[in-house]
Design an enzyme around this catalytic site. Structure first.
Site, PDB file in Angstrom:
ATOM      1  N   ARG A 147       1.009  -1.148   0.023  1.00  0.00           N
ATOM      2  CA  ARG A 147      -0.027   0.073   0.028  1.00  0.00           C
ATOM      3  C   ARG A 147       0.834   1.313  -0.001  1.00  0.00           C
ATOM      4  O   ARG A 147       0.588   2.160   0.696  1.00  0.00           O
ATOM      5  CB  ARG A 147      -0.976   0.095   1.008  1.00  0.00           C
ATOM      6  CG  ARG A 147      -1.951  -1.108   1.236  1.00  0.00           C
ATOM      7  CD  ARG A 147      -2.906  -1.130  -0.169  1.00  0.00           C
ATOM      8  NE  ARG A 147      -3.605  -2.504   0.080  1.00  0.00           N
ATOM      9  CZ  ARG A 147      -3.535  -3.557  -0.810  1.00  0.00           C
ATOM     10  NH1 ARG A 147      -2.123  -3.624  -1.613  1.00  0.00           N
ATOM     11  NH2 ARG A 147      -4.228  -4.470  -0.705  1.00  0.00           N
ATOM     12  N   SER A 195     -10.323   1.889   4.235  1.00  0.00           N
ATOM     13  CA  SER A 195      -9.522   1.438   5.377  1.00  0.00           C
ATOM     14  C   SER A 195      -8.745   2.574   5.943  1.00  0.00           C
ATOM     15  O   SER A 195      -8.044   3.272   5.451  1.00  0.00           O
ATOM     16  CB  SER A 195      -8.830   0.148   5.121  1.00  0.00           C
ATOM     17  OG  SER A 195      -9.234  -0.924   4.833  1.00  0.00           O
ATOM     18  N   GLU A 264      -3.499   4.671   6.254  1.00  0.00           N
ATOM     19  CA  GLU A 264      -3.632   4.558   4.886  1.00  0.00           C
ATOM     20  C   GLU A 264      -4.117   5.793   4.456  1.00  0.00           C
ATOM     21  O   GLU A 264      -3.980   5.958   3.347  1.00  0.00           O
ATOM     22  CB  GLU A 264      -4.577   3.206   4.810  1.00  0.00           C
ATOM     23  CG  GLU A 264      -4.409   2.892   3.409  1.00  0.00           C
ATOM     24  CD  GLU A 264      -5.106   1.483   2.856  1.00  0.00           C
ATOM     25  OE1 GLU A 264      -5.534   1.365   1.662  1.00  0.00           O
ATOM     26  OE2 GLU A 264      -4.891   0.559   3.990  1.00  0.00           O
TER      27      GLU A 264
END
Length: 271
Positions: A147, A195, A264
């Site tokens: 990510r 998220s 994130e």
């Protein structure tokens, strides 16, 4: 065009910007990127309640060109639109991205992924505006990680080349539909930024927060989803302050259980 950032983020949160400009072509994107901060669909952005004292460039450079079994996609191309276009072309490899509410540019920068697939699996190169020059970075130079990528903060993704395989359009569409259904069953309905925390190795943040009893915790108009404890939903009128209060509670619960997780989402403006 309105100058309120809440109009351009999936969270529906954020104050005004000094100016908001729209880039619909490659040349417009390159020209405007020099004067402002570039946003795609704002799908992982938490914008400040006080807004941004600067120019925001909304990237709508949506462009898909086939090159054999590869495609070049403009960075403003919505992932859902790309998946649809690839199905029509009989090109397989990105079905996992069906239903992800972001753009190619943001997906490359964050190495977006779902259902065991991610951008690093398919991207072979990215066209990037860096230090006033448009350069092409091959996959190893993009620096993909979980990510994340090695792109600099000021880099602007212009487009990406994606390598795929061939299959029948009907088979690809069926897989896209299956992934959309899986996503719908696991993700809450409502305005969110997906998220909040990245999963550390071998750890499910959502599971830990669920076991900590955080589902349904509310601050103002923001609530931790009953369906997924790592997602905060704007139920109407939520502020960035509300979301930050919930994030602090989530981080506290994780630390109390010995888990350090990196956020994130990306913060835009002053916090």
């Amino acid at each position: 065009m309105r100058n309120t950032l809440s109009e351009f983020t999936t969270f529906g949160i954020g104050g005004a910007a000094k100016s908001i400009q729209l880039a619909r072509s490659r040349s417009q994107l390159i020209d405007l990127a020099y004067i402002g901060t570039v946003l795609g669909r704002g799908s992982n952005i938490l914008a400040s309640d006080s807004g941004v004292d600067g120019v925001i460039v909304i990237n709508r450079y949506e462009h898909v060109v086939r090159k054999g079994t590869s495609v070049y996609a403009g960075s403003g191309t919505r992932l859902s639109a790309l998946c649809g276009a690839l199905a029509e072309l009989g090109l397989s490899g990105m079905e996992w991205a069906s239903g992800i509410p972001g753009t190619v540019g943001g997906a490359v920068r964050m190495n977006a992924g779902a259902f065991l697939g991610e951008m690093s699996d398919v991207v072979t190169s990215a066209e990037v505006l860096r230090d006033g020059h448009v350069i092409t970075l091959d996959k190893p130079d993009i620096g993909f990680g979980y990510r994340t990528s090695g792109l600099k903060t000021d880099d602007v993704v212009i487009g990406a080349t994606i390598a795929l395989s061939t299959d029948s359009p009907s088979a690809i569409r069926k897989r896209c539909e299956r992934y959309r259904a899986l996503r719908k069953n696991s993700q809450p309905v409502g305005r969110s930024a997906g998220s909040i925390f990245k999963n550390p190795p071998h750890v499910s943040v959502g599971k830990i927060l669920d076991e900590a009893g955080l589902k349904g915790l509310r601050r103002g108009g923001a609530v931790i989803s009953q369906k997924h404890a790592n997602i905060i939903v704007n139920t109407g009128g939520a502020t960035a302050k509300d979301v930050c209060a919930l994030i602090a509670e989530m981080r506290k619960a994780l630390l109390e259980r010995g888990v350090e997780a990196q956020e994130e989402i990306i913060y835009l403006g002053e916090f």
